[in-house]
Every structure is written in C-alpha cells, then in structure tokens.
Design a protein around this motif. Sequence first.
Motif, PDB file in Angstrom:
ATOM      1  N   ARG A 115       0.813  -1.218   0.000  1.00 34.05           N
ATOM      2  CA  ARG A 115       0.000   0.000   0.000  1.00 34.05           C
ATOM      3  C   ARG A 115       0.851   1.274   0.000  1.00 34.05           C
ATOM      4  O   ARG A 115       0.464   2.297   0.543  1.00 34.05           O
ATOM      5  CB  ARG A 115      -1.002  -0.015   1.142  1.00 34.05           C
ATOM      6  CG  ARG A 115      -1.878  -1.269   1.146  1.00 34.05           C
ATOM      7  CD  ARG A 115      -2.926  -1.251   2.216  1.00 34.05           C
ATOM      8  NE  ARG A 115      -3.994  -0.312   1.903  1.00 34.05           N
ATOM      9  CZ  ARG A 115      -5.027  -0.528   1.090  1.00 34.05           C
ATOM     10  NH1 ARG A 115      -5.127  -1.673   0.476  1.00 34.05           N
ATOM     11  NH2 ARG A 115      -5.952   0.392   0.898  1.00 34.05           N
ATOM     12  N   ARG A 116       2.024   1.180  -0.656  1.00 32.27           N
ATOM     13  CA  ARG A 116       2.916   2.337  -0.779  1.00 32.27           C
ATOM     14  C   ARG A 116       3.242   2.647  -2.246  1.00 32.27           C
ATOM     15  O   ARG A 116       4.123   3.450  -2.514  1.00 32.27           O
ATOM     16  CB  ARG A 116       4.219   2.081  -0.022  1.00 32.27           C
ATOM     17  CG  ARG A 116       4.024   1.837   1.457  1.00 32.27           C
ATOM     18  CD  ARG A 116       5.323   1.610   2.149  1.00 32.27           C
ATOM     19  NE  ARG A 116       5.126   1.097   3.492  1.00 32.27           N
ATOM     20  CZ  ARG A 116       6.080   0.917   4.368  1.00 32.27           C
ATOM     21  NH1 ARG A 116       7.327   1.214   4.069  1.00 32.27           N
ATOM     22  NH2 ARG A 116       5.809   0.430   5.553  1.00 32.27           N
ATOM     23  N   GLY A 117       2.591   1.948  -3.164  1.00 33.80           N
ATOM     24  CA  GLY A 117       2.836   2.173  -4.582  1.00 33.80           C
ATOM     25  C   GLY A 117       3.996   1.375  -5.157  1.00 33.80           C
ATOM     26  O   GLY A 117       4.352   1.547  -6.326  1.00 33.80           O
ATOM     27  N   TYR A 118       4.588   0.498  -4.360  1.00 34.33           N
ATOM     28  CA  TYR A 118       5.753  -0.237  -4.828  1.00 34.33           C
ATOM     29  C   TYR A 118       5.421  -1.193  -5.978  1.00 34.33           C
ATOM     30  O   TYR A 118       6.190  -1.293  -6.933  1.00 34.33           O
ATOM     31  CB  TYR A 118       6.412  -1.007  -3.685  1.00 34.33           C
ATOM     32  CG  TYR A 118       7.111  -0.126  -2.681  1.00 34.33           C
ATOM     33  CD1 TYR A 118       7.861   0.984  -3.071  1.00 34.33           C
ATOM     34  CD2 TYR A 118       7.026  -0.409  -1.323  1.00 34.33           C
ATOM     35  CE1 TYR A 118       8.499   1.782  -2.139  1.00 34.33           C
ATOM     36  CE2 TYR A 118       7.677   0.386  -0.385  1.00 34.33           C
ATOM     37  CZ  TYR A 118       8.410   1.478  -0.794  1.00 34.33           C
ATOM     38  OH  TYR A 118       9.057   2.258   0.118  1.00 34.33           O
ATOM     39  N   ALA A 119       4.318  -1.900  -5.897  1.00 35.88           N
ATOM     40  CA  ALA A 119       3.979  -2.840  -6.973  1.00 35.88           C
ATOM     41  C   ALA A 119       3.779  -2.090  -8.291  1.00 35.88           C
ATOM     42  O   ALA A 119       4.229  -2.541  -9.349  1.00 35.88           O
ATOM     43  CB  ALA A 119       2.737  -3.647  -6.615  1.00 35.88           C
ATOM     44  N   HIS A 124       5.927  -0.880 -13.619  1.00 30.50           N
ATOM     45  CA  HIS A 124       6.320   0.187 -14.540  1.00 30.50           C
ATOM     46  C   HIS A 124       7.776   0.035 -14.968  1.00 30.50           C
ATOM     47  O   HIS A 124       8.117   0.107 -16.147  1.00 30.50           O
ATOM     48  CB  HIS A 124       6.100   1.550 -13.875  1.00 30.50           C
ATOM     49  CG  HIS A 124       6.603   2.698 -14.675  1.00 30.50           C
ATOM     50  ND1 HIS A 124       7.888   3.198 -14.545  1.00 30.50           N
ATOM     51  CD2 HIS A 124       6.011   3.430 -15.642  1.00 30.50           C
ATOM     52  CE1 HIS A 124       8.052   4.187 -15.384  1.00 30.50           C
ATOM     53  NE2 HIS A 124       6.942   4.367 -16.066  1.00 30.50           N
ATOM     54  N   ASP A 125       8.650  -0.194 -13.987  1.00 30.91           N
ATOM     55  CA  ASP A 125      10.082  -0.296 -14.267  1.00 30.91           C
ATOM     56  C   ASP A 125      10.440  -1.577 -15.014  1.00 30.91           C
ATOM     57  O   ASP A 125      11.474  -1.631 -15.689  1.00 30.91           O
ATOM     58  CB  ASP A 125      10.879  -0.217 -12.967  1.00 30.91           C
ATOM     59  CG  ASP A 125      10.769   1.149 -12.289  1.00 30.91           C
ATOM     60  OD1 ASP A 125      10.196   2.092 -12.893  1.00 30.91           O
ATOM     61  OD2 ASP A 125      11.228   1.260 -11.130  1.00 30.91           O
ATOM     62  N   ALA A 126       9.601  -2.601 -14.900  1.00 30.52           N
ATOM     63  CA  ALA A 126       9.877  -3.887 -15.563  1.00 30.52           C
ATOM     64  C   ALA A 126       9.442  -3.913 -17.024  1.00 30.52           C
ATOM     65  O   ALA A 126       9.964  -4.722 -17.804  1.00 30.52           O
ATOM     66  CB  ALA A 126       9.178  -5.018 -14.817  1.00 30.52           C
ATOM     67  N   VAL A 152      -2.931  -2.158  -9.912  1.00 28.52           N
ATOM     68  CA  VAL A 152      -1.529  -2.040 -10.346  1.00 28.52           C
ATOM     69  C   VAL A 152      -1.437  -2.242 -11.851  1.00 28.52           C
ATOM     70  O   VAL A 152      -0.790  -1.473 -12.572  1.00 28.52           O
ATOM     71  CB  VAL A 152      -0.640  -3.057  -9.597  1.00 28.52           C
ATOM     72  CG1 VAL A 152       0.719  -3.199 -10.270  1.00 28.52           C
ATOM     73  CG2 VAL A 152      -0.493  -2.670  -8.140  1.00 28.52           C
ATOM     74  N   ILE A 153      -2.083  -3.288 -12.336  1.00 29.26           N
ATOM     75  CA  ILE A 153      -2.035  -3.609 -13.768  1.00 29.26           C
ATOM     76  C   ILE A 153      -2.683  -2.502 -14.587  1.00 29.26           C
ATOM     77  O   ILE A 153      -2.124  -2.037 -15.588  1.00 29.26           O
ATOM     78  CB  ILE A 153      -2.689  -4.977 -14.026  1.00 29.26           C
ATOM     79  CG1 ILE A 153      -1.897  -6.088 -13.329  1.00 29.26           C
ATOM     80  CG2 ILE A 153      -2.793  -5.247 -15.525  1.00 29.26           C
ATOM     81  CD1 ILE A 153      -2.624  -7.422 -13.252  1.00 29.26           C
ATOM     82  N   TRP A 171      -3.610  -7.393 -20.954  1.00 29.90           N
ATOM     83  CA  TRP A 171      -2.457  -7.179 -21.836  1.00 29.90           C
ATOM     84  C   TRP A 171      -1.934  -5.767 -21.594  1.00 29.90           C
ATOM     85  O   TRP A 171      -2.697  -4.811 -21.520  1.00 29.90           O
ATOM     86  CB  TRP A 171      -2.845  -7.369 -23.302  1.00 29.90           C
ATOM     87  CG  TRP A 171      -3.164  -8.798 -23.602  1.00 29.90           C
ATOM     88  CD1 TRP A 171      -4.416  -9.375 -23.625  1.00 29.90           C
ATOM     89  CD2 TRP A 171      -2.242  -9.847 -23.875  1.00 29.90           C
ATOM     90  NE1 TRP A 171      -4.297 -10.708 -23.900  1.00 29.90           N
ATOM     91  CE2 TRP A 171      -2.974 -11.042 -24.066  1.00 29.90           C
ATOM     92  CE3 TRP A 171      -0.856  -9.897 -23.973  1.00 29.90           C
ATOM     93  CZ2 TRP A 171      -2.374 -12.260 -24.353  1.00 29.90           C
ATOM     94  CZ3 TRP A 171      -0.252 -11.113 -24.271  1.00 29.90           C
ATOM     95  CH2 TRP A 171      -1.009 -12.274 -24.463  1.00 29.90           C
ATOM     96  N   VAL A 172      -0.618  -5.666 -21.430  1.00 28.68           N
ATOM     97  CA  VAL A 172       0.033  -4.389 -21.152  1.00 28.68           C
ATOM     98  C   VAL A 172       1.114  -4.154 -22.208  1.00 28.68           C
ATOM     99  O   VAL A 172       1.981  -5.016 -22.410  1.00 28.68           O
ATOM    100  CB  VAL A 172       0.676  -4.394 -19.747  1.00 28.68           C
ATOM    101  CG1 VAL A 172       1.354  -3.056 -19.473  1.00 28.68           C
ATOM    102  CG2 VAL A 172      -0.338  -4.732 -18.674  1.00 28.68           C
ATOM    103  N   LYS A 173       1.066  -2.997 -22.861  1.00 36.88           N
ATOM    104  CA  LYS A 173       2.098  -2.651 -23.821  1.00 36.88           C
ATOM    105  C   LYS A 173       3.414  -2.416 -23.069  1.00 36.88           C
ATOM    106  O   LYS A 173       3.419  -1.766 -22.023  1.00 36.88           O
ATOM    107  CB  LYS A 173       1.731  -1.413 -24.622  1.00 36.88           C
ATOM    108  CG  LYS A 173       0.571  -1.643 -25.554  1.00 36.88           C
ATOM    109  CD  LYS A 173       0.244  -0.386 -26.332  1.00 36.88           C
ATOM    110  CE  LYS A 173      -0.947  -0.644 -27.246  1.00 36.88           C
ATOM    111  NZ  LYS A 173      -1.335   0.570 -27.963  1.00 36.88           N
TER     112      LYS A 173
END
Length: 175
Positions: A115-119, A124-126, A152-153, A171-173
């Motif tokens: 619940r801190r935005g880490y996921a 995003h970074d991956a 998150v997704i 599906w995520v670009k």
Amino acid sequence: MPSLTRPVSNVRVSYLAALDEFRQEGRLGDDDATGLAYEARELAEEPDFARYVVAQRDRAEEQGRRPDGWVPDTLLWFVDADEWIGRLDIRHRLTPALLEAGGHIGYDVRPSMRRRGYATQMLHDALPIAASLGINPALLTCNVTNVPSRKVIEANGGMLEDQRGEKLRFWVKTV
C-alpha cells in the motif's frame, strides 16, 4: 530510492524477514506453486545465500535450474539499499498454462511494505525490460478478488481481455 535489480546478497537479513512475513500470512507452504514459494524452497536447500543468489540469477538462462515445465525467467528484486521490498519475474515465453493463468510477469511485495505504490513502480520499471526480451504486449493475470493487483495492472495501461475461471487476464504494452 528503491529499484529493480538482479538478486543480490546484501539483502539477506531483510529477505529472510520478508519470507517470514509471507509465511505468517499463510503462504510458502508445500501446496504453494508460486515463484516466491519455489524460491523459498530453493533457499531451504541452499543455505549459502551467495550461492542461492547466483542460482536465482541463472534462471534466466535457457539451461538454468528451475522446476520441470517452467520457462526461463528473469527474476528481479525490488530493493532500497539493503532492504528487500519485493520481487518480480518476467517469464520469457508463455506455455499454454501461463497463457491461461500466470502470464509473462508476476510480482510480490512483502506484507509490511504494501500500500505504498511499490507494486505499481515495480511493474512500470519492468516493462522496458520485458520489451528488451522481445515481449510486447505482456500478459498479466490476477485473481478476480485481488483488487489491489488489478489496480496495479490498470495503472500501467493493462487492458482487460477476459476472465477465465477465477483469473482476470490483461495485456500491457511494454513499449
């Protein structure tokens, strides 16, 4: 500032504490077939943490050690100095089972760090890393009841394709 990195030895104490947190919430038992549970079982078999880290890095290699039927995957840890926050793995290709449930990318954040935005940041970074592996778009799945994971997704551009059983498929670009 936390960032994704290949597994590293300097987070040993924090990593072990995180595994205890996951066990306290009922995960990592013999019936747990997740990547995180596999990693915990591997650690039990290889108590030398530095060698364990090398083995986790080797999973990305075509001939790397992993369970039968698993595809090569790039395991990344989300760390801040010597603090282990979470893990994310990018599966290099999809099997029929991963196409149904599992997808290209899976992630876990230790319970005390949620619940801190880490996921959201981890995913995003991956995405550029997944793109560099030739994955575009990436399939991600989550349980219907896992609203935080769904958010998150979706925050990373995930487009819902369908629901199969208890799994939602997005599906995520990556580029």
